[in-house]
Design a protein around this motif. Structure first.
Motif, PDB file in Angstrom:
ATOM      1  N   GLY A 214     -49.133-111.340 -74.891  1.00 38.93           N
ATOM      2  CA  GLY A 214     -50.091-112.319 -74.259  1.00 38.93           C
ATOM      3  C   GLY A 214     -51.440-111.525 -73.828  1.00 38.93           C
ATOM      4  N   HIS A 215     -51.163-110.150 -73.220  1.00 38.80           N
ATOM      5  CA  HIS A 215     -52.585-109.577 -72.971  1.00 38.80           C
ATOM      6  C   HIS A 215     -53.334-109.383 -74.121  1.00 38.80           C
ATOM      7  CE1 HIS A 215     -51.832-108.358 -68.997  1.00 38.80           C
ATOM      8  NE2 HIS A 215     -50.873-107.652 -69.274  1.00 38.80           N
ATOM      9  N   TYR A 216     -52.694-108.912 -75.412  1.00 35.30           N
ATOM     10  CA  TYR A 216     -53.236-108.597 -76.569  1.00 35.30           C
ATOM     11  C   TYR A 216     -54.115-109.661 -77.090  1.00 35.30           C
ATOM     12  CZ  TYR A 216     -54.027-106.161 -81.075  1.00 35.30           C
ATOM     13  OH  TYR A 216     -54.695-105.538 -82.169  1.00 35.30           O
ATOM     14  N   LEU A 217     -53.579-111.017 -76.787  1.00 31.15           N
ATOM     15  CA  LEU A 217     -54.394-112.211 -77.238  1.00 31.15           C
ATOM     16  C   LEU A 217     -55.340-112.781 -76.155  1.00 31.15           C
ATOM     17  CD1 LEU A 217     -51.459-113.902 -79.435  1.00 31.15           C
ATOM     18  CD2 LEU A 217     -53.530-112.683 -79.991  1.00 31.15           C
ATOM     19  N   GLY A 218     -55.423-111.966 -75.028  1.00 30.34           N
ATOM     20  CA  GLY A 218     -56.619-112.116 -74.066  1.00 30.34           C
ATOM     21  C   GLY A 218     -56.032-112.695 -72.826  1.00 30.34           C
ATOM     22  N   LEU A 219     -54.876-112.899 -72.719  1.00 30.24           N
ATOM     23  CA  LEU A 219     -54.148-113.496 -71.125  1.00 30.24           C
ATOM     24  C   LEU A 219     -54.429-112.320 -70.091  1.00 30.24           C
ATOM     25  CD1 LEU A 219     -51.331-115.426 -72.149  1.00 30.24           C
ATOM     26  CD2 LEU A 219     -53.625-116.241 -72.046  1.00 30.24           C
ATOM     27  N   LEU A 220     -54.634-112.943 -68.991  1.00 31.80           N
ATOM     28  CA  LEU A 220     -54.521-111.824 -67.718  1.00 31.80           C
ATOM     29  C   LEU A 220     -53.104-112.215 -67.045  1.00 31.80           C
ATOM     30  CD1 LEU A 220     -57.755-112.780 -66.381  1.00 31.80           C
ATOM     31  CD2 LEU A 220     -57.480-111.002 -68.036  1.00 31.80           C
ATOM     32  N   HIS A 221     -52.761-111.095 -65.971  1.00 29.93           N
ATOM     33  CA  HIS A 221     -51.770-111.541 -65.222  1.00 29.93           C
ATOM     34  C   HIS A 221     -51.945-112.797 -64.240  1.00 29.93           C
ATOM     35  CE1 HIS A 221     -51.134-106.898 -65.435  1.00 29.93           C
ATOM     36  NE2 HIS A 221     -50.146-107.700 -65.962  1.00 29.93           N
ATOM     37  N   GLY A 246     -39.783-109.900 -59.502  1.00 28.97           N
ATOM     38  CA  GLY A 246     -38.643-110.410 -59.037  1.00 28.97           C
ATOM     39  C   GLY A 246     -37.958-111.880 -59.879  1.00 28.97           C
ATOM     40  N   PRO A 247     -36.905-112.266 -59.261  1.00 29.67           N
ATOM     41  CA  PRO A 247     -36.577-113.592 -59.653  1.00 29.67           C
ATOM     42  C   PRO A 247     -36.925-115.175 -58.788  1.00 29.67           C
ATOM     43  CG  PRO A 247     -34.675-112.746 -58.397  1.00 29.67           C
ATOM     44  CD  PRO A 247     -36.226-111.811 -58.350  1.00 29.67           C
ATOM     45  N   THR A 248     -37.520-114.783 -57.897  1.00 28.60           N
ATOM     46  CA  THR A 248     -37.616-115.929 -56.951  1.00 28.60           C
ATOM     47  C   THR A 248     -39.107-116.221 -56.390  1.00 28.60           C
ATOM     48  OG1 THR A 248     -35.583-114.875 -55.742  1.00 28.60           O
ATOM     49  CG2 THR A 248     -36.885-116.971 -54.430  1.00 28.60           C
ATOM     50  N   ALA A 249     -39.351-117.526 -56.736  1.00 31.31           N
ATOM     51  CA  ALA A 249     -40.885-118.046 -56.481  1.00 31.31           C
ATOM     52  C   ALA A 249     -41.101-117.975 -54.970  1.00 31.31           C
ATOM     53  CB  ALA A 249     -40.877-119.581 -57.022  1.00 31.31           C
ATOM     54  N   PHE A 250     -42.419-117.910 -54.550  1.00 32.13           N
ATOM     55  CA  PHE A 250     -42.913-117.997 -53.276  1.00 32.13           C
ATOM     56  C   PHE A 250     -44.119-119.000 -53.176  1.00 32.13           C
ATOM     57  CE2 PHE A 250     -44.242-114.057 -55.245  1.00 32.13           C
ATOM     58  CZ  PHE A 250     -45.690-114.061 -55.240  1.00 32.13           C
ATOM     59  N   LYS A 251     -44.643-119.025 -52.103  1.00 30.14           N
ATOM     60  CA  LYS A 251     -46.010-119.890 -51.888  1.00 30.14           C
ATOM     61  C   LYS A 251     -47.014-119.176 -52.313  1.00 30.14           C
ATOM     62  CE  LYS A 251     -43.895-123.462 -50.000  1.00 30.14           C
ATOM     63  NZ  LYS A 251     -43.260-124.280 -50.912  1.00 30.14           N
ATOM     64  N   GLY A 252     -47.931-119.764 -53.255  1.00 27.98           N
ATOM     65  CA  GLY A 252     -49.217-118.979 -53.403  1.00 27.98           C
ATOM     66  C   GLY A 252     -50.322-119.324 -52.646  1.00 27.98           C
ATOM     67  N   ILE A 260     -43.106-118.676 -61.161  1.00 28.13           N
ATOM     68  CA  ILE A 260     -42.221-117.305 -61.223  1.00 28.13           C
ATOM     69  C   ILE A 260     -41.882-117.227 -62.658  1.00 28.13           C
ATOM     70  CG2 ILE A 260     -39.894-118.377 -60.672  1.00 28.13           C
ATOM     71  CD1 ILE A 260     -41.050-115.068 -59.611  1.00 28.13           C
ATOM     72  N   GLY A 261     -41.715-118.354 -63.484  1.00 29.88           N
ATOM     73  CA  GLY A 261     -41.164-117.974 -65.078  1.00 29.88           C
ATOM     74  C   GLY A 261     -42.398-117.498 -65.968  1.00 29.88           C
ATOM     75  N   ASN A 262     -43.617-117.480 -65.241  1.00 29.79           N
ATOM     76  CA  ASN A 262     -44.536-117.216 -66.361  1.00 29.79           C
ATOM     77  C   ASN A 262     -44.470-115.946 -66.972  1.00 29.79           C
ATOM     78  OD1 ASN A 262     -47.584-116.544 -67.211  1.00 29.79           O
ATOM     79  ND2 ASN A 262     -47.534-118.964 -66.844  1.00 29.79           N
ATOM     80  N   TYR A 263     -44.821-115.947 -68.308  1.00 27.75           N
ATOM     81  CA  TYR A 263     -44.632-114.590 -68.805  1.00 27.75           C
ATOM     82  C   TYR A 263     -45.709-113.634 -68.319  1.00 27.75           C
ATOM     83  CZ  TYR A 263     -41.544-117.305 -72.314  1.00 27.75           C
ATOM     84  OH  TYR A 263     -40.515-117.839 -72.897  1.00 27.75           O
ATOM     85  N   MET A 264     -46.641-114.012 -67.892  1.00 26.85           N
ATOM     86  CA  MET A 264     -47.694-113.156 -67.464  1.00 26.85           C
ATOM     87  C   MET A 264     -47.646-112.536 -66.061  1.00 26.85           C
ATOM     88  SD  MET A 264     -48.747-112.625 -70.343  1.00 26.85           S
ATOM     89  CE  MET A 264     -49.980-111.278 -69.859  1.00 26.85           C
ATOM     90  N   ASN A 265     -46.205-112.722 -65.344  1.00 25.96           N
ATOM     91  CA  ASN A 265     -45.991-112.184 -64.221  1.00 25.96           C
ATOM     92  C   ASN A 265     -45.167-110.629 -64.396  1.00 25.96           C
ATOM     93  OD1 ASN A 265     -46.771-114.270 -62.827  1.00 25.96           O
ATOM     94  ND2 ASN A 265     -44.877-115.506 -62.863  1.00 25.96           N
ATOM     95  N   TYR A 266     -44.910-110.056 -63.594  1.00 32.41           N
ATOM     96  CA  TYR A 266     -44.054-109.177 -63.531  1.00 32.41           C
ATOM     97  C   TYR A 266     -42.363-109.468 -63.192  1.00 32.41           C
ATOM     98  CZ  TYR A 266     -47.805-105.760 -63.724  1.00 32.41           C
ATOM     99  OH  TYR A 266     -48.991-105.061 -63.726  1.00 32.41           O
ATOM    100  N   SER A 267     -42.204-110.946 -63.316  1.00 34.25           N
ATOM    101  CA  SER A 267     -40.916-111.488 -63.032  1.00 34.25           C
ATOM    102  C   SER A 267     -39.895-110.961 -63.922  1.00 34.25           C
ATOM    103  CB  SER A 267     -40.969-112.894 -63.170  1.00 34.25           C
ATOM    104  OG  SER A 267     -42.145-113.528 -62.915  1.00 34.25           O
ATOM    105  N   ASP A 268     -38.632-111.106 -63.198  1.00 35.09           N
ATOM    106  CA  ASP A 268     -37.536-110.731 -64.096  1.00 35.09           C
ATOM    107  C   ASP A 268     -37.521-111.362 -65.431  1.00 35.09           C
ATOM    108  OD1 ASP A 268     -36.853-109.354 -61.750  1.00 35.09           O
ATOM    109  OD2 ASP A 268     -34.784-110.509 -61.560  1.00 35.09           O
ATOM    110  N   ASP A 269     -36.869-110.614 -66.451  1.00 35.01           N
ATOM    111  CA  ASP A 269     -36.977-111.206 -68.033  1.00 35.01           C
ATOM    112  C   ASP A 269     -36.180-112.599 -67.753  1.00 35.01           C
ATOM    113  OD1 ASP A 269     -38.316-109.231 -69.114  1.00 35.01           O
ATOM    114  OD2 ASP A 269     -36.883-108.668 -70.476  1.00 35.01           O
ATOM    115  N   ALA A 270     -34.951-112.561 -66.924  1.00 40.60           N
ATOM    116  CA  ALA A 270     -34.192-113.657 -66.875  1.00 40.60           C
ATOM    117  C   ALA A 270     -34.674-115.012 -66.599  1.00 40.60           C
ATOM    118  CB  ALA A 270     -32.965-113.401 -66.067  1.00 40.60           C
ATOM    119  N   VAL A 271     -35.688-114.898 -65.747  1.00 36.86           N
ATOM    120  CA  VAL A 271     -36.262-116.074 -65.370  1.00 36.86           C
ATOM    121  C   VAL A 271     -37.579-116.489 -66.175  1.00 36.86           C
ATOM    122  CG1 VAL A 271     -35.268-115.724 -62.869  1.00 36.86           C
ATOM    123  CG2 VAL A 271     -37.849-115.050 -63.436  1.00 36.86           C
TER     124      VAL A 271
END
Ligand SMILES: [Zn+2]
Length: 302
Positions: A214-221, A246-252, A260-271
């Motif tokens: 994702g970063h290589y193709l220009g995406l940010l966190h 982590g695995p749990t969403a919170f309020k932004g 939480i499931g976005n690949y451009m987070n540091y979330s757990d692979d499982a979510v």
């Protein structure tokens, strides 16, 4: 109407004449990112310390192939895989990755370049692209270089990977790791996090590569520069102003639940299971406008 048709016919005749008279190579149909499925070639530089194939950092071919499969499941939102989602903003990015079919010498190749570092002395430049490029670095206009690095086990779950980014006009591009002149471009992944394994860590389902690609193709966190106004410049990822773990969403920022499931987070692979439509659009922009990424679309290695 007739005139237009005639003009159209004349134009196509002209085009045919030109291509016949032209001594250069046959014109290639370049797929248009965002309108057609595109394929990008990757080379996996499997760097190891002399272990047998399948032992330690010298990962088996099966594990490497499975990693590329996971990458494609995630980018294509494939049904029946961890990369599928039913989110209204979830994208099938229409971007796929293939192991390079030829090497820089134009010889047939399986996409996996195994390198025994115990037989090759290089300067110590740290855990970065420039260091590992000393072992192998293929023309980044024709290959996405992925170095799978034999980092020590103590780095497990702490050093996952890194990626250089493309310099474009897109807002926030300066937040990416932009290569300076002479720097190597590509993706670095700690071997233990490449592919699937049963290690005791949140990053064990092969999503490190999805994130770095994702970063290589220009995406940010998703949090971008850590403020609520300028985060990742994608309207369909809820704004958040701090790293997401982590695995749990919170309020932004707006009180909305973050993705939480976005690949451009540091979330757990499982979510992890989503790239959004705006993220896909951003990657398509890069593939259309960054010369070094655009040239991948017509790589001879495909
Ligand atoms: Zn990142």
């Amino acid at each position: 109407m007739k005139c237009k048709l005639l003009l159209g016919a004349l134009l196509s005749i002209t085009v045919i004449c030109c291509s016949k008279n032209d001594a250069g190579p046959e014109p290639i149909d370049i797929p248009i990112p965002g309108q057609q499925l595109v394929q990008l070639p990757v080379v996996v530089h499997m760097i190891h310390n002399g272990e047998d194939i399948g032992q330690g950092p010298n990962l088996s071919k099966e594990r490497i192939l499975r990693q590329i499969e996971i990458l494609n499941e995630d980018f294509r939102k494939k049904k029946g895989t961890k990369g599928h989602n039913e989110h209204p903003d979830g994208a099938d990015t229409q971007i796929e990755f293939v192991l390079a079919k030829s090497n820089p010498e134009s010889e047939p190749f399986d996409g996996i370049n195994r390198i025994d570092v115990s037989k090759k002395q290089v300067d110590d430049l740290g855990h970065n692209q420039n260091h590992f490029a000393q072992y192998a670095y293929w023309d980044p206009e024709h290959y996405i270089n992925i170095w799978v690095a034999p980092l020590p086990l103590e780095t497990t779950c702490m050093v996952l990977g890194s990626s250089t980014g493309p310099k474009t006009e897109l807002p926030g591009s300066d937040l990416l790791l932009l290569p300076q002149p002479g720097d190597a471009e590509g993706i670095l992944v700690n071997w233990i996090h490449f592919g699937e394994s049963d290690i005791d860590c949140h990053a064990r389902f092969g999503r490190t590569l999805t994130h770095e690609m994702g970063h290589y193709l220009g995406l940010l966190h998703t949090w971008g520069g850590k403020d609520c106004v300028h985060n990742d410049y994608c309207n369909d990822t809820p704004a958040v102003d701090r790293p997401v773990f982590g695995p749990t969403a919170f309020k932004g920022c707006s009180g909305e639940t973050i993705m939480i499931g976005n690949y451009m987070n540091y979330s757990d692979d499982a979510v992890m299971n989503i790239f959004t439509n705006d993220q896909a659009e951003r990657m398509h922009y890069v593939l259309k406008n960054h010369s070094g990424r655009k040239s991948l679309l017509t790589s001879p290695a495909l």
